[in-house]
Design an enzyme around this catalytic site. Sequence first.
Site, mmCIF file in Angstrom:
data_model
loop_
_atom_site.group_PDB
_atom_site.id
_atom_site.type_symbol
_atom_site.label_atom_id
_atom_site.label_comp_id
_atom_site.label_asym_id
_atom_site.label_seq_id
_atom_site.Cartn_x
_atom_site.Cartn_y
_atom_site.Cartn_z
ATOM 1 N N HIS A 99 1.032 -1.357 0.023
ATOM 2 C CA HIS A 99 0.033 0.101 -0.080
ATOM 3 C C HIS A 99 0.965 1.286 -0.175
ATOM 4 O O HIS A 99 1.925 1.239 0.494
ATOM 5 C CB HIS A 99 -0.905 0.013 1.139
ATOM 6 N N HIS A 101 0.702 5.323 1.017
ATOM 7 C CA HIS A 101 -0.028 6.254 1.568
ATOM 8 C C HIS A 101 0.030 7.767 0.696
ATOM 9 O O HIS A 101 1.200 8.085 0.108
ATOM 10 C CB HIS A 101 0.429 6.578 2.931
HETATM 11 P P1 AMP Z 1 1.854 0.863 7.571
HETATM 12 O O1 AMP Z 1 1.774 -0.527 7.404
HETATM 13 O O2 AMP Z 1 2.538 1.296 8.645
HETATM 14 O O3 AMP Z 1 2.054 1.651 6.202
HETATM 15 O O4 AMP Z 1 0.289 1.424 7.680
HETATM 16 C C1 AMP Z 1 -0.902 0.805 7.595
HETATM 17 C C2 AMP Z 1 -2.001 1.766 7.519
HETATM 18 O O5 AMP Z 1 -3.240 1.081 7.346
HETATM 19 C C3 AMP Z 1 -2.205 2.643 8.912
HETATM 20 O O6 AMP Z 1 -2.195 3.844 8.628
HETATM 21 C C4 AMP Z 1 -3.473 2.020 9.388
HETATM 22 O O7 AMP Z 1 -4.379 3.158 10.155
HETATM 23 C C5 AMP Z 1 -4.095 1.523 8.124
HETATM 24 N N1 AMP Z 1 -5.415 0.784 8.384
HETATM 25 C C6 AMP Z 1 -5.180 -0.419 9.148
HETATM 26 N N2 AMP Z 1 -6.406 -1.163 8.962
HETATM 27 C C7 AMP Z 1 -7.426 -0.211 8.136
HETATM 28 C C8 AMP Z 1 -8.615 -0.259 7.679
HETATM 29 N N3 AMP Z 1 -9.337 -1.360 8.038
HETATM 30 N N4 AMP Z 1 -9.078 0.542 6.773
HETATM 31 C C9 AMP Z 1 -8.290 1.581 6.480
HETATM 32 N N5 AMP Z 1 -6.944 1.746 6.827
HETATM 33 C C10 AMP Z 1 -6.337 0.887 7.719
#
Ligand code: AMP
Length: 110
Positions: A99, A101
């Site tokens: 993913h 951001h």
């Molecule tokens: P990272 O793996 O550190 O890049 O971040 C994972 C991101 O996914 C975080 O910013 C979380 O807030 C986000 N996240 C986790 N679960 C969900 C969800 N069900 N819907 C939307 N965002 C999510």
Amino acid sequence: MNDCIFCKIVRGELPSFNVYENEKVLAFLDIHPVNPGHTLVIPKKHSPNIFEVLPEDWASVTETARMLAGVLEKTLSAKGVNLMMNNREHAGQLVEPTHVHIIPRFTDDT
Ligand code: AMP
């Protein structure tokens, strides 16, 4: 079927606020936004990270991120946009699937 949290979002099994989607990607709001409009772009086909995502899926993710960066900056009257990606736990990846951001930036938001 897998238990991946973002795959469940793609399949409509978990709620999400979708910003954009096409055949290859889905973009939706982050559940814990750093700033208003904080959006995640994912390939619909599951992959764990940058090392394993298919090139054609990655191309769609980056083109979507480029397009949405402009749309979010304009519609939210942001002052700039950060694009960010964490790969593997040691680099801060908390959720496994690939993913990117998109984080709109505003005056005095640091
Ligand atoms: P990272 O793996 O550190 O890049 O971040 C994972 C991101 O996914 C975080 O910013 C979380 O807030 C986000 N996240 C986790 N679960 C969900 C969800 N069900 N819907 C939307 N965002 C999510």
